[in-house]
Enzyme design. Structure first.
Site, PDB file in Angstrom:
ATOM      1  N   CYS A  29      85.544  56.279  58.809  1.00 17.58           N
ATOM      2  CA  CYS A  29      85.518  55.455  59.860  1.00 17.58           C
ATOM      3  C   CYS A  29      86.895  54.441  60.822  1.00 17.58           C
ATOM      4  O   CYS A  29      87.067  53.958  61.893  1.00 17.58           O
ATOM      5  CB  CYS A  29      84.917  54.081  59.107  1.00 17.58           C
ATOM      6  SG  CYS A  29      82.869  54.168  57.639  1.00 17.58           S
TER       7      CYS A  29
ATOM      8  N   HIS B 297      73.177  56.155  53.020  1.00 21.70           N
ATOM      9  CA  HIS B 297      73.370  57.320  53.303  1.00 21.70           C
ATOM     10  C   HIS B 297      74.478  58.129  52.424  1.00 21.70           C
ATOM     11  O   HIS B 297      74.950  59.421  52.531  1.00 21.70           O
ATOM     12  CB  HIS B 297      73.229  57.461  54.500  1.00 21.70           C
ATOM     13  CG  HIS B 297      74.943  56.880  55.566  1.00 21.70           C
ATOM     14  ND1 HIS B 297      76.444  57.546  55.679  1.00 21.70           N
ATOM     15  CD2 HIS B 297      75.368  55.453  55.118  1.00 21.70           C
ATOM     16  CE1 HIS B 297      77.654  56.368  56.058  1.00 21.70           C
ATOM     17  NE2 HIS B 297      76.421  55.086  55.705  1.00 21.70           N
TER      18      HIS B 297
ATOM     19  N   GLY C  15      75.717  49.600  55.521  1.00 23.03           N
ATOM     20  CA  GLY C  15      77.181  48.859  54.709  1.00 23.03           C
ATOM     21  C   GLY C  15      77.848  47.824  54.907  1.00 23.03           C
ATOM     22  O   GLY C  15      78.374  46.502  54.827  1.00 23.03           O
ATOM     23  N   THR C  16      77.878  48.172  56.887  1.00 19.56           N
ATOM     24  CA  THR C  16      78.770  46.787  57.606  1.00 19.56           C
ATOM     25  C   THR C  16      78.288  45.819  57.339  1.00 19.56           C
ATOM     26  O   THR C  16      78.828  44.577  57.393  1.00 19.56           O
ATOM     27  CB  THR C  16      78.940  48.138  58.517  1.00 19.56           C
ATOM     28  OG1 THR C  16      79.688  48.984  58.812  1.00 19.56           O
ATOM     29  CG2 THR C  16      79.507  46.926  60.077  1.00 19.56           C
TER      30      THR C  16
END
Lengths: 381, 386
Positions: free
Chosen positions: A322, A199, A69-70
């Site tokens: 996060c 994930h 995602g990042t």
């Protein structure tokens, strides 16, 4: 173990794990190799791409693999801006650090970054958004499901408003918390890019992707061998990709059923908590993803409750995992508008396919017991 | 090129009759550095030497962290007759010129062995002449030379051009043993270092309140202790959970006394651990006026909780000075990791800054102090960090 931190990451499902092992043993070739074994691997890669595209109604050539995602958010954000100086980017300041981080970098490069107002539930203020859109707006970045509150934005409506204002404005949605959990149909909305991750849906870690609408140009931020049509250079990690595709296949099969099952679990847990604990608030928007439940309990520090529960192998979260190590992050929870006695006691329980009602009952019993115990200690005499 | 390391000792050489004891402690530390390396150390007129070529860099790096050593010098060991020295000086200069642009030089000789037949000044002149003649393109500059070639004449001749500063102080273990109350903050690791530098062997105790505090907070203390062990060798670290004590204080004592009473408990627990291990004193990172429990009045009330002396090496230092040392010894980055320690979890909004001893004693009379302490010590865990 009762794992209620599925918004942070999930346990890989058995089929995905088996596929990962299988692919490592049988598809270890490089899909770019000219020989027939490379071709076999290329076919496996294509098949996976198709599976993943299908779940969001995208064609396979609109799907690009990344490490997660990042990275996808970074590619979508940096790759969509043609010129930094003079461009405007609209975002929401309650977004995940993987969006806020790139936005801060854009600002340093001369882009005018404009946060759009959100209400206490994290909903984007549509009027405010409309007022901020103009001919210089190069990109709008939003999150489909907020990772802390579960707030579900109306992606279609937001996209229409933006495109009606300026059809050249790019739209990126971070769909990491919604992909495979909430129905997404890119053919029905005008989103240009969206990001997703393996994930969070019981797939493997280290693999994710970006959807980029056909015909638009997204510039790469990593350069090299030209893989992924030049958007993301580097040998494709086929075992991770095939394993991810397997997780997506499972989601296709169970998504609607799971949505209802998780909604039911969530509602029962809310009811139980409300009945057994005084001064508790459910931090939920009107439209939400049932996979995320955010609550505030008066006079309880979220982290203390978290540590009490971990002793019974019950794992929850306070802020977003996060960012929860970084007290300085202005996340959505800190903007709930409630008094400090509540906001300190904010916890997030996020569900996945392995949670069930038996676990729910244990969690309810333990949370209730520990809340009483902690209050007894902290409230003192 | 270098084939030996010379070790200069600090203020311990000023010690009189006790010097032997200090040297013994230092020898232990040097032995630890060369352990398993098939090396020996020897003395040559007051200085300690280790002959090595292969292990030179690693041994120097480790020796720089040994308390009691002021300088560590890599040198070229050679014979004492003039011709050999001349040849060696040329060799050293040739070697240095391979990597450095050298145009000017200076020779500085010192005779630890005064029976050596040449006076230092004569030796400097003779060797200077030899270098000038051999190289042709070099000049002597006694004020600001590109390189200074030093000769240290003992039973052998040691030639060197650079030396590294050691930590100084006194050899570890030469000044008793202390128990540090180690939190995860910036101050207590610095206090630990400063006491160890004066020769104190350290043990550490850390207090936590799990599950009110995180297990990661203990991890942070472990990491800090690992950093300290670079200088301080093996450290025994005790973890004491004082949640039950906090609970009792919170329930039975006024809110604004929580911090001071808890600190008194920590000292008492520390004293008990110290007594069991025959340690000489407690050490804290307190600095006068830094927080409520570190006012003069608070320190006085805290001191009265134990008989063992409480040493506070940072008491007169500013935070900026403390941070500078923390950065130098490599503990700062770990100390600022954001995990709450037990003090902050239970700290009241308005802690007393001028506590009265009689009032604190009155409050403590409602608690079963001994039982609480014994229980905490019984549940204490221990780890040896090296």
């Amino acid at each position: 173990m009762i794992y209620l931190d599925n918004a942070a990451t999930t346990k890989i499902n058995e089929k995905s794990l088996e596929k990962f092992v299988f692919s490592n043993k049988n598809h270890y070739g490089n899909p770019s190799s000219l020989h027939s074994y490379g071709y076999i691997c290329e076919k496996a890669l294509k098949k996976s791409r198709k599976i993943i595209g299908k779940i969001i109604k995208a064609s396979s050539d609109e799907v690009f693999f990344t490490s997660g995602g990042t990275e996808s958010n970074n590619i979508a954000i940096f790759g969509s801006i043609k010129e930094y100086e003079g461009s405007e980017v609209i975002y929401s300041d309650i977004d995940h650090p993987s969006i806020i981080g790139p936005v801060i970098e854009l600002r340093k490069k001369g882009v005018v970054t404009i946060p759009v107002n959100t209400d206490n539930s994290g909903y984007i203020d549509i009027d405010d958004l409309e007022g901020k859109l103009n001919s210089k707006t190069a990109l709008c970045i939003f999150t489909h499901v907020n990772s802390e509150l579960g707030t579900l934005q109306d992606m279609k409506k937001i996209c229409n408003i933006i495109k009606n204002n300026n059809s050249n404005t790019r739209i990126h949605f971070d769909c990491v918390q919604s992909f495979g959990k909430v129905s997404i149909d890119v053919s029905q909305c005008k989103v240009d890019t969206l990001s997703f991750s393996g994930h969070k849906i019981h797939g493997p870690k280290g693999i994710g992707g970006i959807y980029a609408r056909k015909g638009i140009k997204v510039n790469p931020i990593v350069f090299g061998g030209g893989q992924e049509k030049g958007l993301r250079a580097g040998t494709e990690p086929l075992p991770l990709i095939e394993s991810f595709a397997e997780a997506v296949l499972l989601r296709v099969e169970i998504m609607d059923y799971e949505y209802e099952r998780i909604l039911n679990l969530r509602n029962k847990l809310i009811m139980g908590l409300k009945n057994s604990i005084e001064d508790i608030r459910i931090n939920s928007a009107e439209k939400y993803s049932p996979y995320i439940l955010n609550i505030s309990i008066k006079d309880i520090k979220g982290e203390v409750l978290l540590h009490y529960l971990e002793r019974d192998e019950i794992f929850i979260s306070t802020g977003s995992a996060c960012s929860s190590k970084d007290g300085s992050v202005d996340n959505v929870v800190s903007r709930l508008g409630s008094e400090k006695s509540y906001s300190d006691g904010t916890i997030r329980m996020s569900f996945g396919m392995y949670n069930d009602e038996t676990e729910n009952n244990i969690v309810l019993e333990k949370v209730t017991g520990y809340v009483n115990e902690i209050r007894e200690i902290t409230r003192g005499r | 090129m270098y084939n030996s390391i010379s070790i200069s000792l600090g203020e311990m050489v000023l010690k009189g009759k006790n010097r032997g004891q200090f040297e013994k402690k230092l020898n232990n530390q040097i032995n630890k550095v060369i352990k398993g390396k098939d090396l020996n150390y020897y003395r040559d007129r007051g200085k300690v030497f280790i002959d090595t070529i292969d292990e030179l860099e690693g041994v120097i790096k480790d020796l720089k962290n040994v308390f009691g050593i002021v300088y560590v010098t890599p040198c070229y060991k050679t014979g004492r007759d003039l011709e050999t020295i001349k040849e060696s000086v040329i060799k050293v200069m040739e070697w240095k010129r391979e990597n450095e642009k050298i145009k000017t030089f200076k020779i500085v000789s010192k005779r630890a062995d005064k029976s050596y037949p040449f006076m230092s000044m004569d030796l400097n002149k003779e060797l200077g002449g030899t270098v000038l003649k051999h190289f042709g393109d070099l000049n002597v500059d006694v004020h600001n030379p590109d390189i200074t070639i030093n000769l240290d004449l003992r039973s052998e001749c040691y030639i060197f051009t650079e030396k590294f500063k050691g930590t100084g102080g006194l050899p570890l273990g030469s000044n008793g043993e202390g128990l540090v109350l180690l939190s995860g903050g910036i101050d207590s690791p610095v206090a630990s270092y400063m006491m160890a530098r004066r020769g104190v062997k350290l043990s550490c105790v850390t207090f936590h309140a799990y599950p009110f505090t995180s297990e990661r907070a203990n991890d942070k203390v472990r990491t800090l202790t690992e950093r300290l062990s670079v200088f301080c060798g093996k450290i025994e670290l005790f973890y004491v959970n004082i949640l039950d004590i906090y609970k009792e204080i919170k329930e039975k004592c006024p809110d604004d006394q929580i911090t001071i009473i808890a600190r008194r408990f920590m000292m008492k627990i520390g004293e008990k651990i110290a007594e069991n291990r025959d340690l000489d004193f407690l050490i804290t990172g307190e600095s006068l006026g830094q927080v409520a429990s570190q006012t003069a009045k608070s320190m006085s009330v805290i001191d009265s909780s134990v008989e063992l002396p409480i040493l506070r090496p940072l008491v007169g230092m500013d935070k900026t000075e403390i941070i500078e040392i923390a950065r130098n010894i490599g503990t700062y980055e770990d100390s600022i990791q954001p995990y709450e320690d037990c003090c902050s979890v239970f700290s009241p909004k308005h802690p007393q800054t001028k506590p009265k001893k009689n009032k604190i004693l009155e409050s403590e009379s409602h608690l079963d102090v001994d039982a609480l302490i014994n229980d905490a010590i019984e549940k204490m865990t221990r780890e040896v960090i090296s």
